[in-house]
Design a protein around this motif. Sequence first.
Motif, PDB file in Angstrom:
ATOM      1  N   TYR A 269     -12.972  -7.066 -47.805  1.00  0.00           N
ATOM      2  CA  TYR A 269     -14.294  -7.163 -47.192  1.00  0.00           C
ATOM      3  C   TYR A 269     -15.012  -5.823 -47.240  1.00  0.00           C
ATOM      4  O   TYR A 269     -14.403  -4.774 -47.030  1.00  0.00           O
TER       5      TYR A 269
ATOM      6  N   GLN B 136     -19.053  -3.618 -46.781  1.00  0.00           N
ATOM      7  CA  GLN B 136     -20.387  -3.570 -46.183  1.00  0.00           C
ATOM      8  C   GLN B 136     -21.459  -3.359 -47.243  1.00  0.00           C
ATOM      9  O   GLN B 136     -22.554  -3.879 -47.131  1.00  0.00           O
ATOM     10  N   ASP B 137     -21.149  -2.577 -48.258  1.00  0.00           N
ATOM     11  CA  ASP B 137     -22.093  -2.230 -49.314  1.00  0.00           C
ATOM     12  C   ASP B 137     -21.456  -2.642 -50.644  1.00  0.00           C
ATOM     13  O   ASP B 137     -20.608  -1.935 -51.187  1.00  0.00           O
TER      14      ASP B 137
ATOM     15  N   LYS C  76     -18.653  -9.716 -49.370  1.00  0.00           N
ATOM     16  CA  LYS C  76     -19.598  -9.260 -48.350  1.00  0.00           C
ATOM     17  C   LYS C  76     -20.057 -10.497 -47.599  1.00  0.00           C
ATOM     18  O   LYS C  76     -20.682 -11.387 -48.172  1.00  0.00           O
TER      19      LYS C  76
ATOM     20  N   GLU D 165     -21.704 -11.854 -43.807  1.00  0.00           N
ATOM     21  CA  GLU D 165     -22.347 -11.558 -42.537  1.00  0.00           C
ATOM     22  C   GLU D 165     -21.385 -11.802 -41.382  1.00  0.00           C
ATOM     23  O   GLU D 165     -20.696 -12.814 -41.338  1.00  0.00           O
TER      24      GLU D 165
ATOM     25  N   SER E  89     -16.905  -7.325 -40.757  1.00  0.00           N
ATOM     26  CA  SER E  89     -17.013  -5.961 -41.263  1.00  0.00           C
ATOM     27  C   SER E  89     -15.754  -5.523 -42.004  1.00  0.00           C
ATOM     28  O   SER E  89     -14.687  -6.100 -41.845  1.00  0.00           O
ATOM     29  N   SER E  90     -15.914  -4.484 -42.785  1.00  0.00           N
ATOM     30  CA  SER E  90     -14.796  -3.929 -43.548  1.00  0.00           C
ATOM     31  C   SER E  90     -14.030  -2.919 -42.712  1.00  0.00           C
ATOM     32  O   SER E  90     -14.466  -2.513 -41.649  1.00  0.00           O
TER      33      SER E  90
ATOM     34  N   ASN F 197      -8.857  -3.709 -40.899  1.00  0.00           N
ATOM     35  CA  ASN F 197      -8.144  -4.984 -40.933  1.00  0.00           C
ATOM     36  C   ASN F 197      -6.654  -4.727 -41.132  1.00  0.00           C
ATOM     37  O   ASN F 197      -6.230  -3.623 -41.405  1.00  0.00           O
TER      38      ASN F 197
ATOM     39  N   GLU G  25     -15.433   1.688 -48.182  1.00  0.00           N
ATOM     40  CA  GLU G  25     -15.768   0.783 -47.083  1.00  0.00           C
ATOM     41  C   GLU G  25     -14.827   0.936 -45.890  1.00  0.00           C
ATOM     42  O   GLU G  25     -14.930   0.199 -44.922  1.00  0.00           O
TER      43      GLU G  25
END
Length: 123
Positions: free
Chosen positions: A12, A14-15, A59, A61, A64-65, A68, A113
Motif C-alpha cells: 500500500y 500514498q503516492d 493506492k 482511499e 495508508s502505507s 503494516n 512510502e
Amino acid sequence: MTHNPIGWFEIYVQDMERAQKFYEAVLQLELAKLGDGEPEMLAFPGEPNNPGSCGALVKMEGFSSGGNSVLIYFICEDCAVEASRVEAAGGSIQREKMSIGEYGFISLAIDTEGNMFGLHSMN
C-alpha cells in the motif's frame, strides 16, 4: 501442499508515482497498470505458473502505507546489488546484507512510502 503458500501480495502506497519510480529503480523492472479506477494498482511483472508470487502496488482511499505487519521479500541474484540502489531511489536501508545461514542472505529496506521490505539472495 503442492504450491507456495503466498498467492498474491499488495504494497500500500500514498503516492503511486513516487512508489513506482522507487521500485522500478531498485528492482530494475517495469510495473504495469492493473485494472481501472479504485483502488489504483500497478502490478509487478510475473507469470502465474512460475514459482513465487505476483503482486502489486496499491493506492486505496482510507488505507495508508507504512506501519503494516506484512513483510515481503524480493528474490535477487545478490541482494546487496538491489540494496545499493535503495538510497538513490529515495528509500533507506534498515539492515545491510546479512547471512541467514544455509538459507542465503537478506537486506531490509524502507521504501518511499514507509513500508519495510526484504531482499533475498543465495549469494
